[in-house]
Design an enzyme around this catalytic site. Sequence first.
Site, PDB file in Angstrom:
ATOM      1  N   LYS A 106       5.364  -1.133   5.022  1.00  0.00           N
ATOM      2  CA  LYS A 106       4.458  -0.912   3.885  1.00  0.00           C
ATOM      3  C   LYS A 106       5.158  -0.162   2.746  1.00  0.00           C
ATOM      4  O   LYS A 106       4.653  -0.079   1.642  1.00  0.00           O
ATOM      5  CB  LYS A 106       3.206  -0.171   4.353  1.00  0.00           C
ATOM      6  CG  LYS A 106       2.359  -1.018   5.303  1.00  0.00           C
ATOM      7  CD  LYS A 106       1.142  -0.266   5.799  1.00  0.00           C
ATOM      8  CE  LYS A 106       0.342  -1.060   6.818  1.00  0.00           C
ATOM      9  NZ  LYS A 106      -0.406  -2.188   6.257  1.00  0.00           N
TER      10      LYS A 106
ATOM     11  N   LYS B 186     -10.087  -4.056  -2.047  1.00  0.00           N
ATOM     12  CA  LYS B 186     -11.002  -2.974  -2.443  1.00  0.00           C
ATOM     13  C   LYS B 186     -10.605  -2.406  -3.798  1.00  0.00           C
ATOM     14  O   LYS B 186     -11.461  -2.103  -4.632  1.00  0.00           O
ATOM     15  CB  LYS B 186     -11.001  -1.885  -1.366  1.00  0.00           C
ATOM     16  CG  LYS B 186     -11.572  -2.340  -0.031  1.00  0.00           C
ATOM     17  CD  LYS B 186     -11.222  -1.371   1.083  1.00  0.00           C
ATOM     18  CE  LYS B 186     -11.483  -2.005   2.443  1.00  0.00           C
ATOM     19  NZ  LYS B 186     -10.860  -1.257   3.543  1.00  0.00           N
TER      20      LYS B 186
ATOM     21  N   THR C  96      -6.497  -5.416   3.168  1.00  0.00           N
ATOM     22  CA  THR C  96      -7.863  -5.406   2.626  1.00  0.00           C
ATOM     23  C   THR C  96      -8.002  -4.297   1.592  1.00  0.00           C
ATOM     24  O   THR C  96      -8.848  -4.377   0.709  1.00  0.00           O
ATOM     25  CB  THR C  96      -8.924  -5.220   3.740  1.00  0.00           C
ATOM     26  OG1 THR C  96      -8.555  -4.095   4.541  1.00  0.00           O
ATOM     27  CG2 THR C  96      -9.020  -6.465   4.597  1.00  0.00           C
TER      28      THR C  96
ATOM     29  N   HIS D  45      -2.977 -10.702  13.400  1.00  0.00           N
ATOM     30  CA  HIS D  45      -2.932  -9.776  12.266  1.00  0.00           C
ATOM     31  C   HIS D  45      -1.524  -9.315  11.924  1.00  0.00           C
ATOM     32  O   HIS D  45      -1.371  -8.446  11.069  1.00  0.00           O
ATOM     33  CB  HIS D  45      -3.774  -8.530  12.564  1.00  0.00           C
ATOM     34  CG  HIS D  45      -5.250  -8.751  12.446  1.00  0.00           C
ATOM     35  ND1 HIS D  45      -5.921  -8.771  11.241  1.00  0.00           N
ATOM     36  CD2 HIS D  45      -6.198  -8.964  13.388  1.00  0.00           C
ATOM     37  CE1 HIS D  45      -7.209  -8.982  11.450  1.00  0.00           C
ATOM     38  NE2 HIS D  45      -7.402  -9.103  12.745  1.00  0.00           N
TER      39      HIS D  45
ATOM     40  N   LYS E 165      -2.718   3.733   2.929  1.00  0.00           N
ATOM     41  CA  LYS E 165      -2.684   2.801   4.051  1.00  0.00           C
ATOM     42  C   LYS E 165      -1.905   3.477   5.180  1.00  0.00           C
ATOM     43  O   LYS E 165      -1.330   4.560   4.991  1.00  0.00           O
ATOM     44  CB  LYS E 165      -2.031   1.478   3.662  1.00  0.00           C
ATOM     45  CG  LYS E 165      -0.680   1.602   3.006  1.00  0.00           C
ATOM     46  CD  LYS E 165      -0.157   0.263   2.524  1.00  0.00           C
ATOM     47  CE  LYS E 165      -0.871  -0.213   1.281  1.00  0.00           C
ATOM     48  NZ  LYS E 165      -1.595  -1.463   1.446  1.00  0.00           N
ATOM     49  N   ARG E 166      -1.901   2.854   6.324  1.00  0.00           N
ATOM     50  CA  ARG E 166      -1.119   3.375   7.442  1.00  0.00           C
ATOM     51  C   ARG E 166       0.328   3.567   7.016  1.00  0.00           C
ATOM     52  O   ARG E 166       0.884   2.754   6.275  1.00  0.00           O
ATOM     53  CB  ARG E 166      -1.204   2.371   8.609  1.00  0.00           C
ATOM     54  CG  ARG E 166      -0.495   2.766   9.870  1.00  0.00           C
ATOM     55  CD  ARG E 166      -1.000   1.885  11.025  1.00  0.00           C
ATOM     56  NE  ARG E 166      -1.090   0.477  10.640  1.00  0.00           N
ATOM     57  CZ  ARG E 166      -0.131  -0.419  10.862  1.00  0.00           C
ATOM     58  NH1 ARG E 166       0.997  -0.070  11.442  1.00  0.00           N
ATOM     59  NH2 ARG E 166      -0.313  -1.685  10.516  1.00  0.00           N
TER      60      ARG E 166
END
Length: 791
Positions: free
Chosen positions: A534, A640, A636, A347, A528-529
């Site tokens: 990110k 969504k 993911t 991942h 998100k985290r």
Amino acid sequence: MTQSLRVDILRHLSFTIGKDQAHATTYDWRMALSYAIRDRVMEPWFAATRRTWAEDRKRVYYLSMEFLTGRLLEDAAINLGLHEEAEATLAALGVDYRAVVEDEPDPALGNGGLGRLAACFMESMATLGCPAYGYGIRYEHGLFRQSFHGGQQVEAPEDWLDHPHPWDFDRPEAQYVIPFKGMVEQRDSKQVWVPEETVFAQAHDTPVIGWQGKWANTLRLWSARPTGQFDLERFNRGDYTAAAEPETLARTLSRVLYPDDTTYQGKELRLKQEFFLTSAALQDILRRFLQSRSDLRALPKYVAIQMNDTHPAIAGPELIRLLVDDHGIELRDAVHIAQKCLGYTNHTLLPEALERWATYTFGNVLPRHMQIVEQIDGLHLEENLSRPHYVGIVKHHEVRMGELAFIMAHKVNGVSALHTDLIRQNLFPDLDRLHPGRIVNQTNGVTPRRWLKMSNPALSRLITQTIGEGWEADLDKLKGLEPHVDDASFRQKFGSAKWANKVRLSNWLNTTTGIAVDPDALFDVQVKRIHEYKRQLLNILETIARWKAIRDNPNADWVPRVKIFAGKSAPGYAVAKEIIHLINDVATVINNDPVTGDMLKVVFPANYNVSMAEKLMPAADLSEQISTAGKEASGTGNMKFMINGAPTIGTLDGANVEILREVGEDNFFLFGLTADEVIRRREDPDHARNAIEASQTLLDVLQMIAEGRFSPDQPDRYHQLVHRMWHHDYFLVASDFDSYIKAQGEADRAFADRDRWLKMAALNTARSGFFSSDRTIRGYMTDIWDIEPAI
């Protein structure tokens, strides 16, 4: 049928909960409804188990440190086709169905995409009739409950188990001894592990019901129990702490997800947790196998074990230990049996996220496994004499769990096309050359039952009215929406569904944060985290630039924006927590600025979880997927948002590449360097300085931060952050800044043209069929697990 459900709800209210209608609370009604719905899960659950045994079917065992299930009541009701009936039945009893389902605690058994993916996979396996067990840990407090004090993240224990959990079945008969530490002795040419510590792993089962209730699988979570008795003699002497030591050791193991591992004790606890989960699962798998057959060499024919990331990578050595030490199989044979059973899902491309354990720590906690790991490494070298000297499992006094997982798996999969290519090229290039064909791709997906049918009923109704039923189990049918996108009436209905979701979210944000936002504004969402790769930092820097531009020219024709952030930082991740603090400080300034007013708002609701995501995803206009190219494995959340009709602003990273392919360039706001360009840009040691000096906008933003514009109580608060931007911008925020600003401008212009935006949004939904987790699981079943569906 309604009468039957009503009877069962009232029966459970009286005889299970012990309340009458006149005095029942929301909690009482929620528990009564949960038990009534659960009753209807039992028969398909039992039937699936009976059929798997009767037909001697292969099973999948999915090992994951995280299962971010979300609330289970409404999900089960929808998959059983009882959602509307339950709502109508409670309404007839004078009870608010939404209040009841939202009373359910949200188990914090995961951190983000990894755990939510595992939950989607369990639901899809049940929908497809793939016999499966999920194995995880029943964390007492889960990750943590996030709050903000003075803009800074504060962690507190989650309390999801403070009340009885109606979906949880205790299995005291399924209990296994898990050993730690001690020493290995040689007895009659056998290696015998004499552990210093032991705990029991006790099983707790949750049924996972598939769409239309045709099949159900089991999520088995382990809690730790002491093997030693409470020491009454010590207690009576007044040594209360020592008397409770066995219970303390056990409870610590299943108390918190991802304990802070910046200390040795934290590292040891984390390794113990990973072994606790894995050993319990493997002992359970072998027990189940040996109930109906005796030849363990046939294990791969009936057992597929999937390691979700490197956390359960100890599965290879542990399965070998059980086969060799407990069942007398020769080491080489045990290795080959284990390899045929095991699959490994990678991942991450981040080196720090591919776990490595100091050999001292590993050998201290798992001395027998240290021996076995070295034997695996030696055997692999013996069977692959061309292996380069720098490749291996044990190197530089470390056990490399990524290499261990790769070598012990018959298939290694990435989770998006780009990610899988990068695994081959950058992460495991030498092992790929030694084992051609072992690496395969399985692009992630999400379950449409939860992420569209349940979380977005307004859009779901429109879809069914437009293309008919059946799309929930065949998401490719959403392509049937495309011919309707040019119909003004359809677009108007699509826009109305989105607006209703935005009103619902606006009301919730006002209630929870006290910030009033306009549902007509563009809802720009990044959830998100919190992590440097990110790039929430890139987003907040652009927000500051936007704020300055509005202040400089307040009468321009601005498109109103609501910037929504949500997510948690790891407790020990200082830089990520600093970014959270900056976002909240910026929000305080912007939200109280009378000049910008409703043209720009920044909202950061605390404690992001599945339930919050179910409110945010359907209401989002713009999906922020802005990671540094080459760093996000898949994502993911991006899927969504897409399925709920939010165009993406993003880089060519992870599954963004496939989203762009599916939706087309006209319906995606692309910006930034490619993965190859990122590598080349980093070769220039002055890339950050050059990018900043070339952008007056970015210079101005960094100057405002540096001078304390957003931290007047402590002007130097973000000096380190600004220094990192100038000198250590590893994730290339500066290099992508101007491109990002330009893409955000394109998003403004598109949103201002309502007709154009609605077409983009509707096409995102219509072209999202590829991203169903059903499609992903079919790929695993065919390419990795070699298993046939039972229905």
